[in-house]
Structure formats: structure tokens, C-alpha cells
Design an enzyme around this catalytic site. Structure first.
Site, PDB file in Angstrom:
ATOM      1  N   CYS A 187       0.844  -1.207   0.000  1.00 51.36           N
ATOM      2  CA  CYS A 187       0.000   0.000   0.000  1.00 51.36           C
ATOM      3  C   CYS A 187       0.875   1.251   0.000  1.00 51.36           C
ATOM      4  O   CYS A 187       0.632   2.191  -0.740  1.00 51.36           O
ATOM      5  CB  CYS A 187      -0.921  -0.004   1.212  1.00 51.36           C
TER       6      CYS A 187
ATOM      7  N   CYS B 225      -5.508  -2.378   8.071  1.00 58.90           N
ATOM      8  CA  CYS B 225      -6.715  -1.546   8.119  1.00 58.90           C
ATOM      9  C   CYS B 225      -7.956  -2.251   7.613  1.00 58.90           C
ATOM     10  O   CYS B 225      -9.051  -1.970   8.064  1.00 58.90           O
ATOM     11  CB  CYS B 225      -6.506  -0.233   7.375  1.00 58.90           C
TER      12      CYS B 225
END
Lengths: 341, 359
Positions: B103, B195
């Protein structure tokens, strides 16, 4: 800030604000028997007449609501409705079957009569909020009649931009799209078609919409209706559009009959969402698609239905937008594009 | 300077934005919307999702309090393509992937950086605990909080436009700033999980991403003797000790995962030690000087392992002393002192025979 987002909401016209002010502080329940109540009832009735006049409708067929979404819901939440693929989400949710649009965003009429077999009605907007494309409502009205179904027309984007003479069973209006306040709208209903109420338990709006009326809002809607122009001229939008096309913009719905205040433009090399943010930082307010709860834009169902590739930014002008403003906006777009080119 | 700050809604990125704003920069807050918390799946108590609606709202509240522009950027498609699809594939192959690395490398320091440029920003700032001088990447001053391990894929040209305002601070200092500035996120609990994996339940993620995959199989020892059953090889990580459900005299650990046979091979601790590793997907931030001492880190907060670089791409490392639990899919990050000089994805432990005269 140069405001080119009038299809999202148009600022309150001064005449509407002025008309509203006394009612914001008044003890004004139109259903009270006393003098103050009667005054409020008269004010609401006057506004009803003003809205009826705007739409060429009969006064008794004007039902005030909390806005276009409530008006759409009132008209469509009963029965089985076919809706166009480019409708506002508050119409789309009631669609039990979709009518496609062509690459210019216009509803495809071929085969529609047959497709309405077994339906209560057809719902097609007068003009699209994203592209400004105007739908052939007269043809659709004839077609709906032939099919023996009702016609609902969400005309939220039309007032003040194009003439509002609609041959339909139900018409939705929203005050804040034409200089009235937010939180008030109307459903126009053809005689004999009175809808089932969504809100019950009171005599208001002839028993079709219970709850103390939003007097100040209704008065503001009436005042705005009384001062909107019958039609806007497209010259300023055309000036903006020509500038944007010169920068490489592709116009959604180009070649179709469109609202004179709207242009929806895609640029290669930049997402519409980024262009919206960059223009905001330049002091130009525009929008792209619709916004979800957290504020993050989704791909537009309208553009998808038209087969339009790419994401587009909507510029929607107001009655007071100036040439200087659209030129500044064009310069801002050019500056942003230069960064990503 | 116009700076885009990636604001997750947590305290770190809130303070990063606030400090830059205080320094007089033109700060623009951006919240990356990476995924949906699917309906019907409630976020765990206390939040912890970097991308849930509440976190976006917290970020927005901080931005409003600072009086800075704030936008939510929809990066769901890019995130799915760059992170989630690869993540599922990696688990299927028996790896232990690190989605945060991916990410950072793709979403934050490529996609977001490019979009920041469209907004006219000269730099992108994040709340990571790491330091940069614009050309080189270093560990944070607070070694307990150091996140440089997750940042190795960042390219030098991206580093030139990146700021880590918290790199020289400790977590208590960051919290103190948040209190001083009255930020609504000041007391927000730390989010340690990935997340988009509530409770770090990656097994559930794989079941949903690859519903057809049947990962159940045997737990075996190195001789192939079946010691027990497991209900999904992708639940295991090399070096894992707990949760095996196998009774053995001495402590046993996962040594290997064999996706083809769905076997999880276990053994005693001493069989976990490796002489080196091979990594691919390598990114070099700079080449080491001749004779420069380098160390490798093979898991977040893991020890720095002195080693020798025997190949640059694939990255081939020989440890100076055997190291434990080299897990394929995890990142290896190469440091010179406190400077990150390279990183890659571990493909296998040990050294190819050609360069591995292991005694």
C-alpha cells in the site's frame, strides 16, 4: 469563489430571502384558527399559486414536500415503475426495470410501449442533473398514454433554465435548484391522481402530507418561483464549453438538447475527482458525479448508462454567472491540466 | 509550500498535518478511501479501521479545526488491484504477505503522490515514523515506533517530494502536540491491525476472496509423519508456535508451508534457523559502498541481522550468524546504520547452492 455548481444547489435569491424573513420569526401555523394562523395559511396559499404559475399547473394539484426526494418517493413508492437509467438515485431506487438511454443520454423510445406492459408507470426526468440532457417528455407522454401507464417527471433541474410545461401525471420540483431555500419542494399532481400519503396523521396538504408546513420555506419557494426567468440563454455556457473543448475536453451528451446552464466535460489525464479538488483550491466550485456518505465520489451511473468513457466534471451556471467568471474558470482548468500534462 | 497530508483519521497523521500547518505551509488534507467495511460486518469496538466512515469523519474534523481544505479520495479500485488481489494470491501460495508495504509503495507513494501533483502540491506528507532528507530514507528517531521497515518500496524520485514530519519525534511527544493543539484524535487508541482486516482475521479475508479454496490439510514433521490436522494452511506463518494444536514433547514451530500438498511442516526451534535468504521485487535506494556494513530486518520490529550482499537482484543475503524464521512473503529491508538502502519480498530462505557454501 466562482460558483459553477448550481445543479447541486443554487443560492437563495434575495427576493426569496426577503419573503422568508418575517416567517422565520413568526408564530405561524396555517392550521391555527386565529389571525396569525390565517395569515400563514394565506401565505402558503399564495406560494402555492406562485409555484402553480411557474409550472402552468392548477393550484390544487401542488403538494408541498420537504424536497424533491420526498416528492419522488410519494409518487413512486406505490405500484410498479419503470425508470430511465439516468434518473436521480431517489427515483432509481423505486425502479423495477430500467429504460436505457442512447450515447447522448436520451431515453430510447423504441419498444418502450411494450416494455411498459404490466407497469403502473414510467418515470423520466425532464433534464439530467449531471449532463443537462433534456429528455423528450412530450413523446414520452404520448407513449405512456398509449401504453396506459402513468408518467412521472422529475423536473428538479428545469425551472429558470428551460420552460416548465410538462404533460405528466406527477411532476417533481425542488426549491433550492432555482433560488428557493433547501428543505422544500413540491409534487405536482394531475386531477384525480392524488397520491397515497407517506406521512399520515394530519389534515395538511389536503390530507396527503401530514405535518405542520414549513411556512417560511414554502413562502421562499413561491417567491423564487415568481422571479425565475422562463428560460436561460446558453451563450455563457457555450463560451465556457468552447474554452474547455479547446483544452481537450470531451462533452457528455454533446449534440443532444441540453439545459442552457450545464456542461459536463471529461479531460484525458486527470480524474474528474482530482480536477474538482484542484479547481476548489483555485477558487472554482464544480462537482463530479454524486457524493456518497463519506464524500467520496463514485463512478457516475449517468455517464455509464450513456457509454461515456472517463469521468467528467460538471460545470453548472447560475442566472448571475458572468463572462469573466467562466473565463477565469477556463484559465483555472488550463493551469491544472498543465500540471498533469 | 503546498503540501498534501494523507490523513487517516488517527492521531499521527493529524499531528503531521497540524505541525506543517503551524509551520506556515499550505496544507491540504486527503483521506484515502481504500475499501468498504462490508455491510453487516461491524467494525470492532473502539474502531481501528483506517478507512471507515468514522475515521474519515475524524480526519475531516481535524482538518476543519485547522481550517485546511480536506478531500476524500476514492482509491478503492487501485487498492483492490494493487493490494488486495495480490494479498489473496500470496496467501494462496503459502506466503505471509505484508499489505502495508504494498500500500505504501503503490497507493501512497505512487498514486497519491501523482494526485497530489494534480492538486498543485509540491510534497506529500504522511504520519509515518521515519525520516528522509529528500534523497535518503532513515529510521525514525523513536526506534520503538520506527516504521521504515514498511517504507522500503518508495522510489528516490518519490522521496524527493515526501515529508515525514513525525520522524524526529516520539509517540508521547506526538500525543502531547495533539493535546496542545486540541485535536479530537489526541486520545485515539493505536491501530495495530491491517486496516481492512478487522481483528487481523486474514483467514476470513481469504475465505471471502477465494471461497473455492480448500486449504485444510495435515500438520506433519520433517519426516512426513502426520501430527495433526489444520483447517487452512494460509492461517500459518513460518516461525509460528502457537495455535498448532499439536502435542509434542518440545516446543514446535512452523518450518514450511506447502500449498501444493496443503501440508504445514513443523519442527523444533533449531530447524528454523537459516543462513540467508533470496528476495525479489527488489528496490534499491542506493548501492552500498564497498566494504560498508549492512544489516537486514526480516520482520517488523525484528532484530537487525548483520549480513553480506551476495546478489543485488534478486537480492541474495548471507547472514553472518544464523537467523530464525525467514518467512516467504515478508519484506526484507537492508540497512546501512539507520539508513534504508534496499528492500524486497522474501522468496525463500537459505542461499542458492552456487553462492552458498554452507558448512
Amino acid at each position: 469563489m466562482i460558483y459553477l455548481d448550481h445543479n447541486a444547489t443554487s443560492p437563495l435569491r434575495p427576493a426569496a430571502l426577503e419573503a422568508m424573513i418575517p416567517w422565520l420569526g413568526a408564530a405561524a401555523n396555517p392550521f391555527s384558527a386565529h389571525a396569525l394562523g390565517r395569515a400563514a395559511a394565506a401565505a402558503v396559499d399564495r406560494a402555492r399559486g406562485q409555484v402553480a404559475a411557474l409550472a402552468g399547473w392548477h393550484r390544487e394539484g401542488v403538494y408541498f414536500t420537504s424536497g424533491a426526494t420526498e416528492a419522488n418517493t410519494t409518487a413512486l413508492s406505490r405500484g410498479r415503475w419503470r425508470v430511465s437509467a439516468v434518473e436521480h438515485p431517489s427515483v432509481l431506487v423505486w425502479g423495477d426495470g430500467v429504460v436505457p438511454v442512447d450515447d447522448r443520454g436520451r431515453v430510447v423510445l423504441d419498444g418502450l410501449v411494450d416494455a411498459l406492459e404490466g407497469y403502473t408507470g414510467l418515470s423520466v426526468m425532464l433534464a439530467n442533473n449531471e449532463t443537462g440532457v433534456v429528455e423528450p417528455i412530450a413523446e414520452l407522454a404520448a407513449l405512456a398514454r398509449r401504453a396506459g401507464v402513468l408518467l412521472h417527471v422529475d423536473a428538479s433541474q428545469a425551472p429558470g433554465r428551460i420552460p416548465l410545461r410538462v404533460d405528466a401525471d406527477f411532476v417533481t420540483l425542488s426549491a433550492h435548484k432555482f433560488g428557493g431555500p433547501q428543505g422544500v419542494g413540491a409534487l405536482l399532481v394531475r386531477p384525480g391522481r392524488a397520491p397515497e400519503p407517506l406521512l399520515r396523521g394530519g389534515p395538511q396538504e389536503r390530507g396527503r402530507r401530514a405535518g405542520t408546513p414549513n411556512v417560511a420555506g414554502i413562502v421562499g419557494m413561491g417567491a423564487a418561483a415568481a422571479c425565475v426567468l422562463d428560460a436561460m440563454r446558453p451563450a455563457r455556457r457555450d463560451r465556457l464549453e468552447a474554452g474547455l473543448v479547446a483544452l481537450g475536453g470531451r462533452v457528455a451528451g454533446a449534440g443532444a438538447d441540453r439545459l442552457p446552464n450545464t456542461t459536463c466535460v471529461a479531460f484525458d489525464g486527470i480524474e474528474a475527482a482530482d480536477l474538482v479538488m484542484a479547481l476548489d483550491l483555485e477558487g472554482v466550485a464544480v462537482s463530479a458525479g454524486s457524493a456518497c456518505a463519506s464524500g467520496s465520489p463514485e463512478p457516475s451511473h449517468v455517464l455509464r448508462a450513456m457509454g461515456f468513457v472517463g469521468s467528467a466534471v460538471r460545470f453548472s451556471l447560475g442566472p448571475d454567472t458572468t463572462d469573466a467568471e467562466v473565463d477565469t474558470a477556463t484559465d483555472s482548468v488550463a493551469r491544472v491540466l498543465a500540471r498533469v500534462g | 509550500m503546498r503540501i498534501v497530508v494523507a490523513m487517516s483519521g488517527g492521531v499521527d497523521s493529524s499531528v503531521a498535518a497540524a505541525l506543517l500547518h503551524e509551520q506556515g505551509h499550505e496544507v491540504i488534507g486527503v483521506h484515502m478511501k481504500l475499501h468498504d467495511v462490508a455491510e453487516g460486518k461491524e467494525a470492532p469496538a473502539g474502531g481501528g479501521h483506517c478507512c471507515g466512515l468514522d475515521d474519515a469523519l475524524d480526519a475531516r474534523r481535524v482538518a476543519d479545526a485547522l481550517g485546511i481544505p480536506f478531500y476524500v479520495m476514492n482509491l478503492r479500485e487501485a487498492f483492490k488491484a494493487a493490494v488486495m488481489d495480490d494479498l489473496a494470491d500470496a496467501y494462496v501460495r503459502g506466503f505471509t504477505p505484508n499489505p502495508c508495504v504494498q500500500c505504501n509503495g503503490v497507493l501512497k507513494f505512487q498514486v497519491l503522490l501523482a494526485r497530489a501533483r494534480a492538486l498543485g502540491a509540491e510534497a506529500l506528507a504522511t504520519g509515518h515514523y521515519a525520516r528522509t532528507d529528500g534523497a535518503r530514507l532513515f529510521m525514525a528517531a523513536d526506534l520503538d515506533k520506527d516504521q521504515s521497515y514498511f517504507l522500503w518500496p518508495i522510489r528516490p524520485e518519490a522521496l524527493a517530494r515526501t515529508l515525514f514530519p513525525l520522524g524526529g519525534m516520539t509517540k508521547p511527544e506526538v500525543r502531547a502536540h495533539a493535546e496542545r493543539l486540541g485535536l479530537v484524535t489526541a486520545q485515539k487508541p493505536e491501530s495495530m491491525e491491517v486496516c481492512f482486516l478487522p481483528d487481523d482475521d486474514h483467514a476470513r479475508f481469504i475465505r471471502e476472496a477465494r471461497p473455492e479454496l480448500d486449504g485444510a490439510g495435515d500438520i506433519v514433521d520433517e519426516a512426513g509423519r502426520v501430527l495433526g490436522r489444520h483447517d487452512g494452511y494460509f492461517r500459518y506463518t513460518v516461525g509460528q508456535r502457537r495455535g498448532l494444536g499439536v502435542a509434542a514433547g518440545a516446543p514446535i514451530y512452523v518450518l514450511r508451508i506447502e500449498p501444493d500438498t496443503r501440508r504445514v511442516v513443523v519442527g523444533p526451534a533449531e530447524r528454523l534457523t537459516e543462513q540467508g535468504l533470496v528476495a525479489t521485487g527488489v528496490s534499491w535506494l542506493r548501492t552500498p559502498a564497498p566494504g560498508e556494513v549492512v544489516t537486514a530486518r526480516i520482520r517488523h520490529r525484528g532484530a537487525l541481522i548483520p549480513c553480506t550482499v551476495e546478489g543485488t537482484d534478486p537480492l541474495t543475503l548471507r547472514f553472518h550468524a544464523p537467523a530464525r524464521a525467514v518467512a516467504p512473503g515478508q519484506s526484507v529491508v537492508l540497512y546501512a546504520g539507520d539508513e534504508v538502502i534496499a528492500g524486497g519480498i522474501i522468496r525463500r530462505a537459505a542461499l542458492p547452492d552456487a553462492v552458498a557454501p554452507v558448512a
